[in-house]
Design an enzyme around this catalytic site. Structure first.
Site, PDB file in Angstrom:
ATOM      1  N   LYS A  30     -43.250  64.805  55.661  1.00  0.00           N
ATOM      2  CA  LYS A  30     -42.843  65.633  56.796  1.00  0.00           C
ATOM      3  C   LYS A  30     -41.341  65.871  56.766  1.00  0.00           C
ATOM      4  O   LYS A  30     -40.862  66.992  57.000  1.00  0.00           O
ATOM      5  CB  LYS A  30     -43.226  64.965  58.112  1.00  0.00           C
ATOM      6  CG  LYS A  30     -42.728  65.716  59.351  1.00  0.00           C
ATOM      7  CD  LYS A  30     -42.556  64.811  60.554  1.00  0.00           C
ATOM      8  CE  LYS A  30     -41.346  63.905  60.408  1.00  0.00           C
ATOM      9  NZ  LYS A  30     -41.099  63.088  61.616  1.00  0.00           N
ATOM     10  N   SER A  31     -40.579  64.826  56.490  1.00  0.00           N
ATOM     11  CA  SER A  31     -39.125  64.934  56.505  1.00  0.00           C
ATOM     12  C   SER A  31     -38.638  65.940  55.470  1.00  0.00           C
ATOM     13  O   SER A  31     -37.736  66.746  55.739  1.00  0.00           O
ATOM     14  CB  SER A  31     -38.492  63.568  56.235  1.00  0.00           C
ATOM     15  OG  SER A  31     -38.845  62.644  57.245  1.00  0.00           O
ATOM     16  N   ARG A  35     -37.176  69.913  56.413  1.00  0.00           N
ATOM     17  CA  ARG A  35     -35.843  70.255  55.927  1.00  0.00           C
ATOM     18  C   ARG A  35     -35.914  71.433  54.958  1.00  0.00           C
ATOM     19  O   ARG A  35     -35.077  72.343  55.000  1.00  0.00           O
ATOM     20  CB  ARG A  35     -35.212  69.039  55.237  1.00  0.00           C
ATOM     21  CG  ARG A  35     -34.663  67.986  56.203  1.00  0.00           C
ATOM     22  CD  ARG A  35     -34.359  66.680  55.482  1.00  0.00           C
ATOM     23  NE  ARG A  35     -33.697  65.714  56.353  1.00  0.00           N
ATOM     24  CZ  ARG A  35     -34.308  64.980  57.269  1.00  0.00           C
ATOM     25  NH1 ARG A  35     -35.618  65.110  57.444  1.00  0.00           N
ATOM     26  NH2 ARG A  35     -33.642  64.106  58.016  1.00  0.00           N
ATOM     27  N   ARG A 140     -36.651  62.573  75.291  1.00  0.00           N
ATOM     28  CA  ARG A 140     -36.032  62.159  74.033  1.00  0.00           C
ATOM     29  C   ARG A 140     -34.589  62.665  73.957  1.00  0.00           C
ATOM     30  O   ARG A 140     -34.275  63.758  74.425  1.00  0.00           O
ATOM     31  CB  ARG A 140     -36.855  62.659  72.849  1.00  0.00           C
ATOM     32  CG  ARG A 140     -38.262  62.073  72.849  1.00  0.00           C
ATOM     33  CD  ARG A 140     -39.029  62.439  71.606  1.00  0.00           C
ATOM     34  NE  ARG A 140     -38.475  61.805  70.412  1.00  0.00           N
ATOM     35  CZ  ARG A 140     -38.977  61.986  69.188  1.00  0.00           C
ATOM     36  NH1 ARG A 140     -40.019  62.786  69.019  1.00  0.00           N
ATOM     37  NH2 ARG A 140     -38.429  61.390  68.151  1.00  0.00           N
ATOM     38  N   SER A 187     -30.400  59.505  63.495  1.00  0.00           N
ATOM     39  CA  SER A 187     -29.681  60.168  62.403  1.00  0.00           C
ATOM     40  C   SER A 187     -29.965  61.657  62.382  1.00  0.00           C
ATOM     41  O   SER A 187     -29.223  62.435  61.774  1.00  0.00           O
ATOM     42  CB  SER A 187     -30.086  59.549  61.066  1.00  0.00           C
ATOM     43  OG  SER A 187     -31.446  59.846  60.753  1.00  0.00           O
ATOM     44  N   GLU A 334     -38.736  53.733  60.895  1.00  0.00           N
ATOM     45  CA  GLU A 334     -40.079  54.293  61.043  1.00  0.00           C
ATOM     46  C   GLU A 334     -41.154  53.394  60.442  1.00  0.00           C
ATOM     47  O   GLU A 334     -42.333  53.544  60.747  1.00  0.00           O
ATOM     48  CB  GLU A 334     -40.137  55.666  60.384  1.00  0.00           C
ATOM     49  CG  GLU A 334     -39.928  55.673  58.881  1.00  0.00           C
ATOM     50  CD  GLU A 334     -39.673  57.068  58.346  1.00  0.00           C
ATOM     51  OE1 GLU A 334     -40.328  57.450  57.370  1.00  0.00           O
ATOM     52  OE2 GLU A 334     -38.808  57.782  58.905  1.00  0.00           O
TER      53      GLU A 334
END
Length: 460
Positions: A30-31, A35, A140, A187, A334
């Site tokens: 996913k990351s 991106r 959040r 981050s 995570e």
């Protein structure tokens, strides 16, 4: 997006009746996917994202970019002739950049990457872009991104909340410059500014001023992906400056990007080998990566397993004995839910440190893990920055997920060794791991060679 089959409100977590021996193909990261989508959308020419993750979070990102005017054509091919990465089959998305525009509304769901990465993009659009999402998204942290964008020249209407919902008044460009930000809570605050920075008139210099900075591997991922897209990024730590990033203005190139398998999502399957004394192979595990999930090789080895990177992928083997661990997870937060689940089944106490920021994730993960493991008879206490876990004999019961995908997979891991665990809303795993229940049962049957979902991962 493929419809997810109906699942029971309380999903019976399968109990392992022997050792697990399976090959599990994990869908894409996913990351990396989200991106890659942002960078391709901001490029000066079309590009490709190959073997992307198709999940709720990535669908929210692609839908949002389409709403801003970006073209995304989805195809499936047996190979990708001409790819700079070699011939790579599977799903491929062609990204066609366009002039970004509003007015439109972006639904962020509860996806941190969408709610943080896209407001900087929206400043480059012509028109108002409203951001809204799930109720949890209102809670959040986003204020640091909002204030940083204002410092760089953006106009944002958030009624003083420092949170969603809000409207970015896109002016077609952003001046950019130098900004200080406290990214102690995520981050993603830093990555959000860096990803769009090549399109800012002055680029950006981001200076982190907080006491801590969690999940540094994700920032390194952002920097490497920016450089791969042609951006000039300076990280001047060698000169004595720490936690400073400079991105020069310039055109991003349309690249051909291949998404690695999501190593953090491999965690429950590796845990199954550790707990049952079996072997799980994850194909295409990269030999070099910025993904935080790569730390599982070290952490789960310390907890009693062994692993080897082979031509077939990562081969992980357990002994059936699980040892407690004292570990700083600040860079790989995570992974905490899955490690906590394994630690609850260990033969000695574990201390998980450096993860106070998890209280602000999809849910308050430290409170949720404590409550749910203890409800099954475990012994978990919260510390200032993590968890202390003392193994106890546990029993069945309902394991609540709080709409958090990693809580759901943590409950499934415990259910391998504890009879009668039922996972509330296991469907929440679709956030990043489509078809998890089928993958899980297939693994236990020794047949989990594919996820049944387009976009199964491949090493980049």
């Amino acid at each position: 997006m493929t419809e997810t089959p109906a699942l029971p409100a309380l999903w019976p977590a399968p109990l392992a009746d022997g050792t697990v021996h399976a090959t599990v193909t994990v869908p894409g990261s996913k990351s990396v996917t989200n991106r890659a989508l942002v960078l391709a959308a901001l490029a000066a020419e079309p590009g490709w994202v190959r073997r992307p993750l198709r999940s709720r979070d990535s669908q929210l990102m692609s839908d949002a970019l389409r709403a801003l005017g970006v073209g995304i054509e989805e195809t499936v091919s047996s190979s990708s002739a001409g790819s700079t990465n070699g011939a790579v089959g599977g799903e491929a998305w062609r990204i066609i950049p366009a002039a970004l525009h509003g007015p439109t509304t972006v639904d962020v769901g509860n996806a941190g990457t969408v709610m943080r990465f896209l407001p900087p993009v929206a400043t480059l659009a012509d028109g108002d872009i409203r951001f809204d999402g799930d109720p949890r998204s209102y809670e959040r942290p986003l204020g640091q991104v909002i204030s940083a964008l204002r410092t760089l020249g953006a106009r944002i209407d958030d009624d003083g909340r420092g949170a969603l919902p809000m409207t970015v008044q896109g002016g077609g460009a952003l001046e950019g410059g130098t900004v200080e930000i406290d990214a102690s809570n995520s981050s993603q605050f830093v990555s959000a500014l860096l990803l769009s920075a090549p399109r800012f008139n002055q680029g950006v210099e981001v200076r982190h001023v907080g006491a801590t900075l969690p999940s540094m591997p994700h920032i390194r991922m952002t920097v490497e992906m920016l450089r791969a897209a042609g951006a000039q990024v300076d990280t001047p730590e060698a000169g004595g400056e720490k936690n400073v990033w400079r991105v020069s203005p310039g055109a991003l190139l349309g690249r051909d990007m291949v998404v690695e398998p999501d190593l953090s999502n491999a965690q429950p399957f590796l845990a199954a080998a550790l707990i049952t004394g079996g072997t799980v192979t994850v194909p295409d595990w990269p030999r070099r990566t910025t993904q935080p999930g790569d730390a599982l090789r070290r952490i789960f080895t310390e907890m009693g397993g062994s692993c080897e990177l082979t031509d077939a992928g990562l081969v992980f083997t357990g002994t059936g004995k699980i040892h407690g661990i004292d570990v700083d997870l600040s860079e790989v937060g995570e992974l905490t839910p899955g490690i906590a689940a394994v630690a609850a089944l260990a033969d000695s106490e574990s201390v998980l440190r450096g993860v106070a920021h998890l209280r602000l994730h999809e849910t308050d993960r430290l409170a949720a893990l404590t409550k749910e493991i203890n409800a099954l008879g475990g012994d978990v206490t919260e510390t200032a920055d993590g968890l202390r876990i003392r193994p106890r004999r546990m029993h069945g019961g309902v394991f609540h997920t709080y709409d958090d995908h990693r809580m759901a997979t943590a409950g499934a891991v415990i259910g391998l060794a504890v009879e009668g665990v039922r996972i509330e809303n296991v469907a929440t795993t679709a956030k990043t791991l489509p078809d998890f229940p089928k993958m899980w049962t297939d693994m236990l049957a020794g047949d989990a060679g594919g996820s049944g979902t387009p976009g199964a991962g491949a090493g980049a």
